[in-house]
Scaffold this motif. Structure first.
Motif, mmCIF file in Angstrom:
data_model
loop_
_atom_site.group_PDB
_atom_site.id
_atom_site.type_symbol
_atom_site.label_atom_id
_atom_site.label_comp_id
_atom_site.label_asym_id
_atom_site.label_seq_id
_atom_site.Cartn_x
_atom_site.Cartn_y
_atom_site.Cartn_z
ATOM 1 N N GLN A 9 0.839 -1.188 0.000
ATOM 2 C CA GLN A 9 0.000 0.000 0.000
ATOM 3 C C GLN A 9 0.874 1.238 0.000
ATOM 4 O O GLN A 9 1.944 1.252 0.597
ATOM 5 N N ALA A 10 0.426 2.246 -0.713
ATOM 6 C CA ALA A 10 1.100 3.546 -0.755
ATOM 7 C C ALA A 10 0.032 4.623 -0.767
ATOM 8 O O ALA A 10 -1.002 4.470 -1.426
ATOM 9 N N PHE A 11 0.283 5.706 -0.037
ATOM 10 C CA PHE A 11 -0.676 6.802 0.070
ATOM 11 C C PHE A 11 0.055 8.110 -0.175
ATOM 12 O O PHE A 11 1.168 8.311 0.305
ATOM 13 N N TRP A 12 -0.564 9.018 -0.944
ATOM 14 C CA TRP A 12 0.063 10.312 -1.223
ATOM 15 C C TRP A 12 -1.013 11.353 -1.497
ATOM 16 O O TRP A 12 -2.208 11.036 -1.522
ATOM 17 N N ARG A 13 -0.594 12.601 -1.706
ATOM 18 C CA ARG A 13 -1.495 13.707 -2.003
ATOM 19 C C ARG A 13 -1.366 14.120 -3.464
ATOM 20 O O ARG A 13 -0.290 14.033 -4.047
ATOM 21 N N HIS A 14 -2.471 14.593 -4.020
ATOM 22 C CA HIS A 14 -2.508 14.974 -5.429
ATOM 23 C C HIS A 14 -1.658 16.215 -5.679
ATOM 24 O O HIS A 14 -1.614 17.137 -4.857
ATOM 25 N N ALA A 15 -0.998 16.260 -6.831
ATOM 26 C CA ALA A 15 -0.099 17.367 -7.155
ATOM 27 C C ALA A 15 -0.826 18.700 -7.259
ATOM 28 O O ALA A 15 -0.266 19.752 -6.926
ATOM 29 N N ALA A 16 -2.080 18.678 -7.732
ATOM 30 C CA ALA A 16 -2.823 19.930 -7.925
ATOM 31 C C ALA A 16 -3.879 20.171 -6.854
ATOM 32 O O ALA A 16 -4.307 21.315 -6.663
ATOM 33 N N GLU A 132 -1.305 10.159 -13.233
ATOM 34 C CA GLU A 132 -0.769 11.506 -13.416
ATOM 35 C C GLU A 132 -0.866 12.371 -12.168
ATOM 36 O O GLU A 132 -0.474 13.536 -12.174
ATOM 37 N N SER A 133 -1.366 11.799 -11.076
ATOM 38 C CA SER A 133 -1.572 12.592 -9.856
ATOM 39 C C SER A 133 -0.270 13.085 -9.245
ATOM 40 O O SER A 133 -0.274 14.037 -8.473
#
Length: 274
Positions: A9-16, A132-133
């Motif tokens: 599992q990996a979690f991140w925030r959107h670039a925009a 593309e996030s």
């Protein structure tokens, strides 16, 4: 014989859209406990199959399908096939989808009556948006996500629903009192008697009210609200230990176990995503 792939599992925030969290995960043994979110869940199944209960619906979501959970809907999740499942998930807020709906000429945030969507074009757009996030070109990432959300809202959202009638049942009135007691005392020990006293009913009535209105137990609801408070505190920069204490968990380990059971990731992964 192929070895089964490990869970990941990996979690991140959107670039925009920095408030938008994204998850990429593969599970075989993991089971999500029943829980809610204050925003939406949009999940593209990429491999295998997931079994999910959303409200009173139970669905099997195979690879290529899309699952959508509305805000505040109780749901869980587990493998729907021996090999488990892999998926790519978006967690947009109500405000984000409200903005999208407004730009599309709709008066209110959409709701999605069907949890399971079979829409190959939507699946393609969501896959592209997820990939593309993390793009260094934030404008490209933004356009990709908005294109996917546009199709989701226009093709599958319920924009014409009438205003919900006010529920004047005794259970609904009592439930608002239960909620206030819980929110005001999350860091304290909570029991059925405290909830019963707030509404002037028996503990058995409390249990019936929660079953009727949430399909769950008071304990599950309290844990859900504790996790949501811990989420907010962690996002605001509170340490994991302090967030656990402020949200009513016994310690950081207790928070970590509950967090993973509901979100599929650890609080540390959530915090590192920024």
């Amino acid at each position: 014989m192929n070895e089964p792939q490990q869970e990941s599992q990996a979690f991140w925030r959107h670039a925009a859209f920095r408030e938008l969290g994204l998850l990429a995960a593969r599970f075989r043994e993991h089971r999500y406990d029943r829980h809610t979110h204050d925003g939406y869940v949009i999940a593209l199944i990429t491999e295998g199959c997931e079994r999910v209960r959303v409200g009173r619906q139970e669905v099997l979501a195979p690879a290529g399908s899309v699952l959508v959970v509305n805000p505040e809907e109780w749901h869980d999740g587990e493998a729907g096939a021996e090999q488990g499942w892999a998926y790519r998930t978006f967690y947009p807020s109500v405000s984000l989808l409200s903005e999208v709906a407004t730009e599309l000429g709709q008066a209110q945030a959409p709701l999605f009556p069907g949890a399971l969507l079979d829409d190959p074009e939507l699946s393609r757009l969501l896959a592209a948006a997820h990939a593309e996030s993390t793009s260094s070109d934030a404008t490209r990432a933004e356009a990709s996500l908005l294109t996917a959300l546009r199709r989701l809202v226009l093709q599958h959202g319920d924009a014409d629903r009438p205003a919900e009638p006010l529920d004047r049942s005794g259970a609904q009135r009592r439930f608002s009192r239960y909620e206030k007691v819980i929110e005001d005392n999350l860091a304290e020990d909570l029991d059925l008697q405290a909830l019963a006293a707030a509404a002037g009913v028996t503990r058995f009535q409390v249990i019936r009210d929660f079953k009727k209105l949430t399909g769950s137990t008071p304990a599950t609801f309290i844990r859900d609200r504790r996790l949501r408070r811990a989420n907010r505190l962690i996002q605001e920069g509170t340490s994991l230990a302090d967030a656990a204490f402020a949200a009513g968990f016994a310690d950081q380990s207790h928070l970590s176990r509950s967090f993973r059971a509901v979100h599929g990731i650890t609080p540390g992964m959530f915090r590192r995503a920024g």
